[in-house]
Design an enzyme around this catalytic site. Structure first.
Site, short mmCIF file in Angstrom:
data_model
loop_
_atom_site.label_atom_id
_atom_site.label_comp_id
_atom_site.label_asym_id
_atom_site.label_seq_id
_atom_site.Cartn_x
_atom_site.Cartn_y
_atom_site.Cartn_z
N CYS A 267 0.85 -1.20 0.00
CA CYS A 267 0.00 0.00 0.00
C CYS A 267 0.88 1.25 0.00
CB CYS A 267 -0.93 0.00 1.22
SG CYS A 267 -2.17 1.31 1.19
N CYS A 271 -2.07 4.19 6.94
CA CYS A 271 -3.14 4.33 7.93
C CYS A 271 -2.78 3.57 9.21
CB CYS A 271 -4.45 3.80 7.36
SG CYS A 271 -4.97 4.64 5.86
N CYS A 274 -4.67 0.22 10.18
CA CYS A 274 -4.79 -0.81 9.14
C CYS A 274 -4.66 -2.21 9.75
CB CYS A 274 -3.73 -0.61 8.07
SG CYS A 274 -3.78 -1.86 6.76
#
Length: 614
Positions: A267, A271, A274
């Site tokens: 990714c 975040c 996550c």
């Protein structure tokens, strides 16, 4: 003596339908058989039923045909044979062909038969005269004369073609050799070389018996051995008692109606909460061989009942070329009802949507705040997330893709009011999740994230929901609802079992049948439906954009037909389809089946049925 390479070549054709086809492609009549298989390939998923499929096995002369005839009458069952009718005209050619071609032909016949089973009315009991166990056992006995695990294990693609939503019972008939050989000699026609060897050599008979006993069937299925000595009535009574017991104890596995494939862990966002982090860089579809393998796994999932596939990550658009090919495959070849993608949105372009949007039903964008500074604190983007979100909404509208928003409620956004922004975006669904901790992902020593400080209490989560209660398309999911109600497939094609608070992988679909992997997935099918996992998930617009609410969506979903039924060419073979509840069976069998929830109608007494069979 055959060389190792020759043995490896012979073993390879037992691995899959396409492996058998590759052998048959070298023969003109073989190519005809392959063409028939490709035309008959049935991908409509099965419905669940308690009506059994009974597969009769055993050496020639043990009484399979006689028992099949009596069972057909008792159960009002449909009778299939292998090779099935579609291939029967080729049988004489392959019986005289070399052993490898002959085995490949009979192997392919199993696939055609299994595909035919999926086309039949699910409440119709079915008898199958010989199937894969005969192909494997006779090959082990005559071609290899030793154990080979690859041959003894039913191929994964064949196992996934079987209608495992109903009882599938494998029954091997056994008979003392003197009685068996006497029956074979009494038959009209020539005796085959295999039959002669079976009669003359005790070692061959022992090898065949051992081969049948060592075969490995799919999860939940076993080889049952039936004493075929005595009168026809005696054998029939034993067989029916076995059927009764198996039907009574049958428990269908859940249908994988909707699957979430996290096909990459990589990714470009960070975040903090996550729960599917970049622990590996593996990406199966990166090579042609990997793409083909991935497609075959998806095909088998569809055979098992999958109608919706959601691509997720990581960030799926980091592999936009492969994503486009897989979406096209799912819509054009598998004809799935729904293909969806969950993305952070950063890599999506208008050009990709324009070229590939027709293969996508739903596009969900993760957005955890409508304040960019909060998104930055979370790790969601680099300051332009909301601008990209609005662009994607516009592209989806132009392409008739259902636009969806996913939000994770956490300590940084729990007090935010997002109502006006959601109304402006008009998503078909606004999925609101409570921040979830999973050991090894965003919690614990081995995790790449630590989301402990971002969690919110159940009361705080309820407060967020109450603040947005007027948003019609809001679909909330707290931790308990989320944890076990998703079928999550990881980058290695393993289901992830989250029941213990961590992601425990099952065996991979690359190695085992779907039914085997599903058993360890920890999937809560009831909770999946409770959280409205089934909804109107095709491309037609519905939801906040046109005033529909979640109850409307659920109502429409119930009116959908989640299982496509293919017109059945076998239904016109002269057999009247009857409900399993209308089966004429022994009184004792009727009582046992009724106890299992099946109403059997008894038309004759037990004694008169047995006397007529005698």
């Amino acid at each position: 003596m055959p060389t190792v390479l020759q043995d490896m070549s012979k073993i390879a054709m037992f691995r899959s339908a396409e492996a058998a086809c590759s052998v048959l492609e070298h023969d003109p009549r073989g190519r005809e058989a392959v063409a028939i298989w490709h035309r008959l390939q049935v991908e409509a998923p099965t419905t669940q039923s308690t009506s059994p499929v009974l597969i009769l096995e055993g050496a020639d002369g043990v009484g399979k045909s006689t028992l099949a005839r009596n069972l057909q009458q008792s159960l009002q069952a449909l009778l299939l044979k292998t090779p099935p009718t579609e291939l029967e005209h080729l049988r004489h050619h392959f019986d005289a062909a070399d052993p490898q071609l002959r085995r490949a032909f009979y192997l392919l016949g199993n696939y055609v038969c299994a595909a035919s089973l999926r086309q039949l009315e699910p409440t119709q009991p079915v008898l199958v005269d010989r199937f894969w166990p005969s192909s494997a056992a006779y090959a082990l006995t005559y071609d290899f004369q030793c154990e080979h695990p690859e041959i003894s294990r039913m191929p994964t693609d064949l196992a996934d073609l079987l209608p495992f939503g109903r009882p599938v019972i494998f029954l091997v008939m056994t008979l003392p050799e003197e009685a068996r050989s006497r029956r074979v000699r009494a038959r009209p026609g020539a005796i085959t070389s295999e039959e002669e060897a079976l009669e003359r050599h005790e070692a061959v008979r022992e090898r065949l018996a051992r081969a049948y006993s060592t075969l490995q069937l799919p999860e939940g299925q076993a080889m049952h051995f039936l004493d075929a000595s005595g009168s026809e009535g005696d054998v029939l009574e034993r067989a029916l008692a076995l059927v009764e017991a198996q039907v009574k104890n049958f428990h269908a596995m859940p249908v994988p109606l909707s699957v979430n494939w996290h096909y990459t862990r990589q990714c470009n966002y960070t975040c903090k909460f996550c729960f599917h982090t970049a622990k590996t860089s593996f990406f199966l579809p990166q090579t042609k061989e990997g793409m083909d393998e991935a497609k075959q796994c998806l095909r088998r999932l569809h055979w098992a009942g999958m109608q919706k596939l959601n691509f997720s990550g990581g960030e799926p658009f980091l592999h936009e070329k492969e994503l486009a090919e897989l979406c096209r495959f799912c819509k054009e070849e598998l004809e799935l009802q729904s293909v969806s993608i969950v993305s952070n949105g950063s890599k999506i372009t208008e050009d990709w949507i324009r070229k590939n949007g027709t293969y996508v039903d739903i596009l969900a964008i993760s957005c955890d705040s409508f304040q960019e500074e909060t998104n930055l604190k979370i790790g969601r983007g680099r300051g332009s997330h909301l601008q990209q979100l609005e662009s994607i909404r516009k592209w989806c509208e132009e392409a008739s893709i259902k636009f969806k928003v996913n939000t994770v409620v956490n300590a940084l956004n729990v007090n935010e009011d997002m109502g006006s922004f959601i109304r402006q975006l008009k998503p078909v669904r606004w999925k609101v999740f409570q921040c979830l901790l999973l050991e090894g992902e965003n919690a614990g020593e081995e995790a790449l994230r630590n989301a402990q400080k971002l969690t919110v209490s159940s009361d705080d989560f309820k407060g967020f929901l109450a603040r947005h209660s007027q948003i019609d398309c809001l679909v909330p999911e707290d931790n308990e609802t989320m944890k076990d109600s998703y079928l999550i497939l990881d980058e290695y094609m393993r289901f992830l079992n989250c029941t213990g608070g961590a992601k425990k992988p099952t065996e991979s679909l690359r190695d085992v049948p779907v039914i085997t992997a599903l058993k360890g997935a920890g999937f809560d099918s009831k909770m999946f439906h409770t959280r409205l996992g089934v909804y109107d998930w095709t491309r037609q617009r519905a939801g906040c954009a046109d005033g529909g609410d979640v109850e409307d969506l659920a109502g429409r979903a119930r009116r959908l037909t989640p299982f496509r039924r293919t017109p059945c060419p076998l239904a016109a073979r002269g057999n009247t389809l009857r409900s399993w509840g209308q089966v004429h069976i022994f009184a004792a069998a009727a009582a046992a089946l009724a106890a299992a929830g099946l109403a059997a109608v008894v038309s004759n007494s037990r004694s008169s049925r047995i006397l007529s069979a005698r």
